[in-house]
Design an enzyme around this catalytic site. Structure first.
Site, PDB file in Angstrom:
ATOM      1  N   GLU A   1      23.617 -16.035 -12.109  1.00  0.00           N
ATOM      2  CA  GLU A   1      25.141 -16.073 -12.600  1.00  0.00           C
ATOM      3  C   GLU A   1      25.878 -17.152 -12.438  1.00  0.00           C
ATOM      4  O   GLU A   1      26.009 -18.177 -12.279  1.00  0.00           O
ATOM      5  CB  GLU A   1      25.065 -15.688 -10.958  1.00  0.00           C
TER       6      GLU A   1
ATOM      7  N   HIS B   1      21.846 -19.382  -3.263  1.00  0.00           N
ATOM      8  CA  HIS B   1      23.840 -18.708  -4.303  1.00  0.00           C
ATOM      9  C   HIS B   1      24.486 -19.828  -4.254  1.00  0.00           C
ATOM     10  O   HIS B   1      24.662 -20.892  -4.012  1.00  0.00           O
ATOM     11  CB  HIS B   1      24.169 -17.896  -3.130  1.00  0.00           C
TER      12      HIS B   1
HETATM   13  O1  LIG Z   1      27.259 -13.330  -6.594  1.00  0.00           O
HETATM   14  C1  LIG Z   1      27.417 -12.571  -6.355  1.00  0.00           C
HETATM   15  C2  LIG Z   1      26.178 -11.673  -6.282  1.00  0.00           C
HETATM   16  O2  LIG Z   1      25.681 -12.550  -5.998  1.00  0.00           O
HETATM   17  C3  LIG Z   1      28.099 -11.148  -7.391  1.00  0.00           C
HETATM   18  O3  LIG Z   1      29.859 -11.134  -6.572  1.00  0.00           O
HETATM   19  P1  LIG Z   1      30.835 -10.722  -7.143  1.00  0.00           P
HETATM   20  O4  LIG Z   1      30.126  -9.193  -8.356  1.00  0.00           O
HETATM   21  O5  LIG Z   1      31.635  -9.997  -6.189  1.00  0.00           O
HETATM   22  O6  LIG Z   1      31.454 -10.984  -8.664  1.00  0.00           O
END
Ligand SMILES: O=C(CO)COP(=O)(O)O
Length: 258
Positions: free
Chosen positions: A168, A100
């Protein structure tokens, strides 16, 4: 099967009692969702380590999968403070988030570490939720090169097995809004093609995370296999909405052959 994957990470937002309450509500929502019950929608939750056992208890009897937010690259030994992927698998955890953005940025996780952890997860039968994405806004082609390189480095040398790639973009995490839909679509389609070319990764999925919430899945349509939610699923009602969208999308995909 035209499966849609929806995941939620609680990061470290909730205390123990709040997490238990949230998990109970999610288990109830999942039990009422036909699409979750018949597997058209795969729902996973990633609470904190201390919340994993209560999570497993809460979702028992549903098809909700429990994921850890990280795991060691080692199965056992003198690794103080680490959590073993073998033990996670032993208690019934099915998936594990790896790489992550917050771990890469704040805890120094390099691609090499993520690769070792991916190998360890697959060795133990855990499905890695491999988080990748560019750190700053950049053109689609450049962003795809960054994210695809993170995926291929993570799985190089790892045992065969399904992976869930969570695209992400770091700049869209913790933001008021997700990345623009066009950007997401270009990246998730590109990553799908990249993952399709990897040997031994049948059944893998590419989902989007970063300020995702209700409405986004419908907007993205066919170019994504699901969502990875954070803050905007803290309200169980929002998660219920996202699951309804996921189930509508799964139904649509079943009618239209890919
Ligand atoms: O990092 C995330 C999921 O792993 C996303 O977080 P948010 O939706 O709070 O931005």
């Amino acid at each position: 099967m035209a499966r849609i994957t929806v995941g939620v990470s609680l990061k470290m937002y909730f205390g123990h009692r709040a997490a238990r309450e949230w998990l109970a509500e999610v288990a109830d929502i999942a039990a009422r969702s036909e699409a979750v019950a018949d597997g058209r929608v795969e729902l996973f939750v990633a609470p904190g380590y201390l919340q994993l056992l209560p999570a497993l208890e809460a979702v028992a009897g549903t098809r909700v999968r429990v994921a850890a937010q990280d795991a060691s690259e080692h199965d056992a030994g003198a690794y103080t403070g680490e959590v073993s992927p073998a033990e996670l698998a032993e208690i019934g955890v099915r998936m594990v988030e790896l790489g992550h953005a917050e771990r890469r940025r704040m805890y120094g996780e390099t691609d090499t570490v993520v690769a070792a952890k991916t190998t360890a997860a697959l060795r133990n039968g855990l499905t890695p939720v491999l988080c990748v994405g560019e750190t700053e806004r950049m053109p689609v082609g450049d962003a795809l090169a960054v994210a695809a390189a993170q995926v291929s480095s993570a799985v190089a040398g790892a045992p065969a097995g399904r992976i869930v790639v969570a695209y992400e973009p770091v700049w869209a995490i913790g933001a008021p809004e997700p990345a623009p839909a066009d950007h997401i679509r270009a990246l998730t389609s590109g990553l799908r093609s990249a993952v399709a070319e990897l040997p031994g990764r049948d059944g893998s999925a590419v989902i989007y995370g970063g300020s995702a919430g209700p409405g986004l899945l419908t907007e993205l349509g066919d170019d994504v296999d699901g969502l990875f939610l954070g803050r905007f699923a803290h309200d169980p009602a929002a998660l219920r909405e996202v699951l309804a969208e996921a189930s509508a999308l799964a139904a649509l995909r079943e009618r239209v052959p890919a």
